[in-house]
Design a protein around this motif. Sequence first.
Motif, short mmCIF file in Angstrom:
data_model
loop_
_atom_site.label_atom_id
_atom_site.label_comp_id
_atom_site.label_asym_id
_atom_site.label_seq_id
_atom_site.Cartn_x
_atom_site.Cartn_y
_atom_site.Cartn_z
N VAL A 250 29.45 25.70 -94.48
CA VAL A 250 28.03 25.30 -95.27
C VAL A 250 26.93 25.31 -94.66
N ALA A 251 25.99 26.80 -95.14
CA ALA A 251 24.68 26.34 -94.62
C ALA A 251 23.76 25.08 -95.16
N ALA A 252 23.92 24.00 -95.73
CA ALA A 252 23.55 22.62 -96.26
C ALA A 252 24.16 22.72 -97.41
N PRO A 253 24.33 21.50 -97.64
CA PRO A 253 24.78 20.46 -99.13
C PRO A 253 24.53 20.72 -100.32
N THR A 254 23.20 21.50 -99.84
CA THR A 254 22.45 21.33 -101.15
C THR A 254 21.70 22.82 -102.00
N MET A 255 21.15 22.59 -103.07
CA MET A 255 20.79 23.55 -103.48
C MET A 255 19.28 23.82 -104.35
N GLY A 256 18.81 24.05 -104.26
CA GLY A 256 17.41 24.48 -104.97
C GLY A 256 15.86 23.61 -104.21
N LEU A 257 16.00 23.02 -102.84
CA LEU A 257 15.63 22.33 -102.03
C LEU A 257 13.99 23.31 -102.36
N PRO A 258 12.72 23.08 -102.08
CA PRO A 258 12.25 23.56 -101.90
C PRO A 258 11.62 24.51 -100.31
N GLU A 259 11.50 25.41 -99.83
CA GLU A 259 10.80 25.69 -99.11
C GLU A 259 9.17 25.80 -98.75
N GLN A 260 8.52 25.85 -100.41
CA GLN A 260 7.32 25.21 -100.10
C GLN A 260 6.91 24.60 -101.79
N VAL A 261 6.38 23.09 -101.63
CA VAL A 261 6.77 22.27 -102.89
C VAL A 261 5.69 23.18 -104.15
#
Length: 607
Positions: A250-261
Amino acid sequence: MDERYPPIAEHGLVGDLQTAALVSSRGVIDWFAAPRFDSPSIFAALLDVERGGYFQLAPEQPGLSCKQLYYPDTAVLVTRFMSPDGVGEVVDYMPPDRTGTATDRHTLVRVVRVVRGTVAFTLRCRPRFDYGRAEHELDLGPDGALFRAPGISAHLQSTFPLERDGRDVRGTVTLKAGEIGSAVFTVCDPGGAAPPPLTIDGITERSWDVVHFWKTWLRTSRYRGRWPELVHRSAITLKLLIYAPTGAMVAAPTMGLPEQVGGERNWDYRYTWIRDGSLSVRALMDLGFVDEAAAFVHWLVARLHEREGNGGEPLQTMYRVDGDPNLPEQTLEHFEGYQGSYPVRAGNRAADQLQLDIYGEAVYALAQGREIGRRATYSGWKALTRTLDWLADAWDRPDEGIWETRGGRKDFTYSRVMTWAAFDRGLRLADVFRKPADTVTWTRTRDAIFEQIMERGWSESEKAFVQQYGGDLLDASLLLMPRVGFIAPEDPAWLSTLDAMDRTLVSDSLVYRYDPAASPDGLRGSEGTFSLCTFLYVDATARAGRLPLARYAFEKMQTYANHVGLFAEEIGPSGEQLGNFPQAFTHLSLIMAATTLDAALDLEEGR
């Protein structure tokens, strides 16, 4: 800043090679999806502190100092709490899958112990199934708690008493130096058998067994370079992101974490990108992890077989870890998002985009090493030749490109570079393994792509290769041009391109992937520097012979790692980590940069 949300970087990662969890430096599991990486979440307080659910096990007293570390050379995470009354620890891990068989049973083990003085720990377990959308029932008895939701259940056992807290549970335990306790959260099918009784001796034995697993795996690494701790932490992280039953990463184990808060660039990365997985093959091979590299290649060839005779494109950009191509994107309207970064998306509609560069990365993966070549089958070779035959007719088309822009298809230079690489590596494979192929067409196509890039991908005003034909914008993806062999790393045209990137994309050794204000990607807002691109910059400058600059950039980038050596997707303006965490692309490019820089420094030093 909303202090209910910890910084993205204030987490360690634990996993069992089928799913993973984030543990904050305050002892809170605030992200966990099961039974797979891409399953709905059970704990997702990182995306909505009120609705997402969490599992806290930590002291609750003012004046605490918290530290986190990994047990050396393992994925066993230790969170330490220091107070005037004593020093306590929570040890988190997941027993790794050793069977390679998909299972619905996954276990988070949390061990509490005190090493000095006396420490009181509080447990709060508040699962919220199906991204917080499903109600659950709670049964609490002498053997622990059972949470039951539609399609899934979870057992919570502990060595200390638990009490009901609405539909959730809480508990407290006070330990003195040398004493140990534990809480174990096990996810399974509805009606699945209860876990065996929890004992301190059993937990201790299991803990050392997991330590042994990771140390034994890491001993197969052949890395002997200058940055063993950094490289080996990246290797363990990549291993944690591989779904063992299929070999897909997987590219990362998470979803939805922002590239800009506060921005809208909040994507679901819990899937397998052809691009990311294929480039990981080279990084894994460089370290000697041939089995993991070969497993992904096997998964990749299976994807090529699936669309035989169905027309259309041979590959799509990404898949679920089991190869399912259906990734419909939805917005979780009830989640506020990390620090209010809405929308929160599950699924990823970029799966339906046309990204022609993936064929170059795919063939690049298949060409990595004779060991993988020896495992190749004739049917796998035929799937590859059919793909390249298709690409010979399809390569000269606008696409959405490596950055998955949502502003329409363009003639991206990087996409053309990687289609060139597809034919270049395909020709090499046909020659080395003496396999039948339409080498005349492949050669003609490869050369046509090369000529087109040299004529249309070059900007005379910028004296550089640029993002798209007819434009003047720079793009850090082109830092891969010398690595794939499209251009010599000391060619004047390439050195001029590096100089242009230094002027435009590089900020204090950190690298932006492009200028989002000047490159219409169909999205609002800005973003930080892209950590993948920073490591690609190190790789490219080392290959160009600019070793002092390359080493300085690499050493400086290490200061942006979090406290346990992990990187997210991006670095923000104040040095904060942004985007999904940890990101495979960043860690595989770190390995690539380290091995390239080691080799260049060895050559310079006459080793």
